[in-house]
Design a protein around this motif. Sequence first.
Motif, PDB file in Angstrom:
ATOM      1  N   VAL A 409       0.958  -1.396  -0.119  1.00 20.27           N
ATOM      2  CA  VAL A 409       0.009  -0.037   0.079  1.00 20.27           C
ATOM      3  C   VAL A 409       1.030   1.249   0.076  1.00 20.27           C
ATOM      4  N   THR A 410       0.564   2.170  -0.941  1.00 21.36           N
ATOM      5  CA  THR A 410       1.371   3.390  -0.924  1.00 21.36           C
ATOM      6  C   THR A 410       0.970   4.395   0.228  1.00 21.36           C
ATOM      7  N   LYS A 411       1.883   5.144   0.591  1.00 22.17           N
ATOM      8  CA  LYS A 411       1.425   5.951   1.949  1.00 22.17           C
ATOM      9  C   LYS A 411       1.838   7.395   1.548  1.00 22.17           C
ATOM     10  N   TRP A 412       1.260   7.781   0.535  1.00 19.24           N
ATOM     11  CA  TRP A 412       1.495   9.436   0.398  1.00 19.24           C
ATOM     12  C   TRP A 412       0.878  10.177   1.541  1.00 19.24           C
ATOM     13  N   PHE A 413       0.112   9.974   2.130  1.00 22.61           N
ATOM     14  CA  PHE A 413      -0.406  10.952   3.172  1.00 22.61           C
ATOM     15  C   PHE A 413       0.521  11.054   4.299  1.00 22.61           C
ATOM     16  N   SER A 414       1.038   9.872   4.898  1.00 19.94           N
ATOM     17  CA  SER A 414       1.838   9.843   6.083  1.00 19.94           C
ATOM     18  C   SER A 414       3.328  10.157   5.697  1.00 19.94           C
ATOM     19  N   ASN A 415       3.793  10.150   4.485  1.00 17.96           N
ATOM     20  CA  ASN A 415       4.932  10.515   4.065  1.00 17.96           C
ATOM     21  C   ASN A 415       5.328  11.988   4.282  1.00 17.96           C
ATOM     22  N   PRO A 416       6.297  12.241   5.060  1.00 19.59           N
ATOM     23  CA  PRO A 416       6.559  13.602   5.726  1.00 19.59           C
ATOM     24  C   PRO A 416       6.855  14.667   4.599  1.00 19.59           C
ATOM     25  N   TYR A 417       7.437  13.868   3.429  1.00 19.75           N
ATOM     26  CA  TYR A 417       7.947  14.909   2.598  1.00 19.75           C
ATOM     27  C   TYR A 417       6.980  14.851   1.242  1.00 19.75           C
ATOM     28  N   THR A 418       5.715  14.672   1.236  1.00 15.67           N
ATOM     29  CA  THR A 418       4.537  14.912   0.481  1.00 15.67           C
ATOM     30  C   THR A 418       3.079  15.278   1.238  1.00 15.67           C
ATOM     31  N   ARG A 419       2.905  14.411   2.352  1.00 14.98           N
ATOM     32  CA  ARG A 419       1.639  14.849   2.885  1.00 14.98           C
ATOM     33  C   ARG A 419       0.520  14.899   2.088  1.00 14.98           C
ATOM     34  N   GLY A 420       0.407  13.853   1.070  1.00 19.13           N
ATOM     35  CA  GLY A 420      -0.826  13.719   0.264  1.00 19.13           C
ATOM     36  C   GLY A 420      -0.258  13.401  -1.197  1.00 19.13           C
ATOM     37  N   SER A 421      -1.110  13.500  -2.091  1.00 22.55           N
ATOM     38  CA  SER A 421      -0.773  12.920  -3.408  1.00 22.55           C
ATOM     39  C   SER A 421      -0.552  14.134  -4.278  1.00 22.55           C
ATOM     40  N   TYR A 422      -1.715  14.754  -4.549  1.00 23.09           N
ATOM     41  CA  TYR A 422      -1.589  16.105  -5.578  1.00 23.09           C
ATOM     42  C   TYR A 422      -2.692  17.022  -5.423  1.00 23.09           C
ATOM     43  N   SER A 423      -2.548  18.113  -6.178  1.00 19.58           N
ATOM     44  CA  SER A 423      -3.629  19.287  -5.720  1.00 19.58           C
ATOM     45  C   SER A 423      -4.947  19.187  -6.735  1.00 19.58           C
ATOM     46  N   HIS A 424      -5.734  20.049  -6.334  1.00 17.35           N
ATOM     47  CA  HIS A 424      -7.212  20.450  -7.102  1.00 17.35           C
ATOM     48  C   HIS A 424      -7.577  21.864  -6.526  1.00 17.35           C
ATOM     49  N   ILE A 425      -8.363  22.216  -7.468  1.00 11.78           N
ATOM     50  CA  ILE A 425      -8.786  23.718  -7.198  1.00 11.78           C
ATOM     51  C   ILE A 425     -10.014  23.470  -6.127  1.00 11.78           C
ATOM     52  N   SER A 426      -9.781  23.775  -4.757  1.00 14.36           N
ATOM     53  CA  SER A 426     -10.712  23.538  -3.843  1.00 14.36           C
ATOM     54  C   SER A 426     -11.911  24.507  -4.047  1.00 14.36           C
ATOM     55  N   ILE A 427     -13.090  24.256  -3.429  1.00 16.51           N
ATOM     56  CA  ILE A 427     -14.143  25.304  -3.202  1.00 16.51           C
ATOM     57  C   ILE A 427     -13.812  26.368  -2.755  1.00 16.51           C
ATOM     58  N   ASN A 428     -12.729  26.389  -1.614  1.00 17.62           N
ATOM     59  CA  ASN A 428     -12.171  27.694  -1.082  1.00 17.62           C
ATOM     60  C   ASN A 428     -11.147  28.428  -1.543  1.00 17.62           C
ATOM     61  N   SER A 429     -10.819  27.837  -2.975  1.00 14.59           N
ATOM     62  CA  SER A 429      -9.539  28.647  -3.578  1.00 14.59           C
ATOM     63  C   SER A 429     -10.000  28.811  -5.244  1.00 14.59           C
ATOM     64  N   THR A 430      -9.330  29.607  -5.589  1.00 15.71           N
ATOM     65  CA  THR A 430      -9.249  30.056  -7.054  1.00 15.71           C
ATOM     66  C   THR A 430      -7.786  29.904  -7.794  1.00 15.71           C
ATOM     67  N   ALA A 431      -8.107  29.628  -9.037  1.00 12.52           N
ATOM     68  CA  ALA A 431      -6.889  29.238  -9.944  1.00 12.52           C
ATOM     69  C   ALA A 431      -5.843  30.533  -9.770  1.00 12.52           C
ATOM     70  N   ASP A 432      -6.604  31.818  -9.504  1.00 13.11           N
ATOM     71  CA  ASP A 432      -5.574  32.911  -9.293  1.00 13.11           C
ATOM     72  C   ASP A 432      -4.521  32.628  -8.151  1.00 13.11           C
ATOM     73  N   MET A 433      -5.062  31.764  -7.154  1.00 17.25           N
ATOM     74  CA  MET A 433      -4.095  31.501  -5.947  1.00 17.25           C
ATOM     75  C   MET A 433      -2.912  30.656  -6.446  1.00 17.25           C
ATOM     76  N   ILE A 434      -3.215  29.846  -7.552  1.00 21.68           N
ATOM     77  CA  ILE A 434      -2.140  29.043  -8.089  1.00 21.68           C
ATOM     78  C   ILE A 434      -0.932  29.916  -8.818  1.00 21.68           C
ATOM     79  N   ASP A 435      -1.415  31.088  -9.345  1.00 22.08           N
ATOM     80  CA  ASP A 435      -0.615  31.997  -9.917  1.00 22.08           C
ATOM     81  C   ASP A 435       0.223  32.831  -8.811  1.00 22.08           C
ATOM     82  N   MET A 436      -0.728  33.188  -7.798  1.00 20.24           N
ATOM     83  CA  MET A 436      -0.075  33.844  -6.713  1.00 20.24           C
ATOM     84  C   MET A 436       0.928  32.923  -5.843  1.00 20.24           C
ATOM     85  N   LEU A 437       0.891  31.518  -5.809  1.00 23.51           N
ATOM     86  CA  LEU A 437       1.919  30.823  -5.110  1.00 23.51           C
ATOM     87  C   LEU A 437       2.992  30.809  -6.144  1.00 23.51           C
TER      88      LEU A 437
END
Length: 490
Positions: A409-437
């Motif tokens: 079983v892969t463990k992307w969430f508990s891996n301290p150097y990833t803490r999850g798998s990948y991003s999405h644009i959440s209901i609380n965010s906008t694509a402009d935030m990606i550009d800001m980052l």
Amino acid sequence: MNSKDSLKRNPKVVVVGAGIAGVGAAGKLLEQGFTDVQIIEASSQPGGRIRSSQFGKSLVAEGAQYVHGASMKNPIYQLVKEHDLLQQVYNNSDTEWSVLTNTQKQLDPNFTEEMGKVASGILKRAHLLAQEKGYTQAKSLADVYLEEVKMFLAQCSGDHVDLRRQKLGLLSMSMKWQCIHLATNGLADVSLREYEEYKNIDGGDRNAPELFPSLLQKLLEVVPKEKLLLEKPAKQIQWNRSFESEDGSLYPVRVLCEDGDQILADHVIVTISLGCLKANNQSLFEPSLPEHRLQAIQNMGFGTMNKIYLEYETPFWDENIDIIGLVWEDETPLSGQKPNLVEWWRRVPVVYVFKPTERYGHVLVGTISGKEAEFVESLSPEEVATNFTTLFRQFTGRPSVPGPKSVFVTKWFSNPYTRGSYSHISINSTADMIDMLAEPLPEAIEGTSPMLQVLFAGEATHRSYHSTTHGALLSGWREAERLINHYSIK
Ligand SMILES: Cc1cc2nc3c(=O)[nH]c(=O)nc-3n(C[C@H](O)[C@H](O)[C@H](O)COP(=O)(O)OP(=O)(O)OC[C@H]3O[C@@H](n4cnc5c(N)ncnc54)[C@H](O)[C@@H]3O)c2cc1C
């Protein structure tokens, strides 16, 4: 070096993270004449989310496995061609499905294909709605999905109750599958307004289980060994200061490593995952990031998707099959997607037969997202094996289905150097935030030339291709180009 900048010496660049974004950035800088480039990587191997592990007869992909967009518009595909790696990319256009239900039925392929079209039609309409804009309030992908499901069901009001259950079960399966693509808990987490920001590349998805590590090796060929330091986690990035080196040179940035080392730099390219930024942003930067960035990092979406590999002595499935679909006739997408840790396996909508069999042996791989994906990381391989055996026995109706001989079983969430798998644009965010980052620090002041002390790359910083390898690679190249342009050494 013909420098636009007033620096008198060769600029020193530190790249934090040796995933595809970091290696891509370092490689481009080295190719373009930068000589003082150092990658520091926390893990014992480069690759980050494209790493592989030994399982059964071969190496299996823990992370990226598909080329999303097999065409020359995709930089990954361009590299595949350039490095003659096309034999590692399989053509999976004729995928054979076997869809089973929890009441031991095998669904008619014509029916499941028809329902597949219904499900993808619902998502296409979500895309269209997103394009129409004009929403006064934030809507999620689930809002539209469920409205469309209701409309579809209204057209099927004459269905026999069993058929209706199968349709609902199939739509639930498809919704869980979407969540896996988005690494979310549920479609309610995803912003409908921003959903269209993610762009597909022509050419379809191609299975390439061993491609990405090979590609990484090719990218690493231009990076001298001593320029990649492994097991060297960065603890803090101190910026907007003036640090003096032993030879009296001044540097605006200092990277403190967990092992106590300090590395001075003119520029640092940070490529660590959004999950790590979320977890460490209070301590990772000194001075702290501007408040609006901290907010954006907290609000942006980053979730977990895990893979569960199961190896068998002999297959209990028909070997012509590529994917086994698992439909629960007691489920409906209309009830939403509440986490169910007790029956976590319900969140596995499909199981892939890992092919070619001659290479991998008899291996199945299930995918799972959301809270259940996090939870499965806490289970022992024996528990996972038992749960899957019960599941397969229930769905096939065959008590003789054997248990797997090994489980990974892969463990992307508990891996301290990833803490999850990948991003999405959440209901609380906008694509402009990606550009800001993706904006370098210190933030630009109009009329002054940018200082480019801390630059940001990584999949979550690519507006159109976040969550992918091509997005990550392009983001690394983007930040390298930024420095190349800064020094005019194209
Ligand atoms: C399960 C899964 C399946 C996927 N499937 C696909 C797919 O089929 N196709 C596709 O295109 N994409 C897929 N992806 C996404 C793709 O793998 C990623 O988008 C991409 O690899 C991210 O690259 P990156 O360089 O941005 O980040 P990473 O690969 O995460 O690289 C960042 C690096 O930084 C290191 N690091 C973290 N913290 C520190 C620190 N403090 N100091 C030093 N180093 C640090 C990490 O160890 C890591 O090596 C998948 C991802 C996962 C997890």
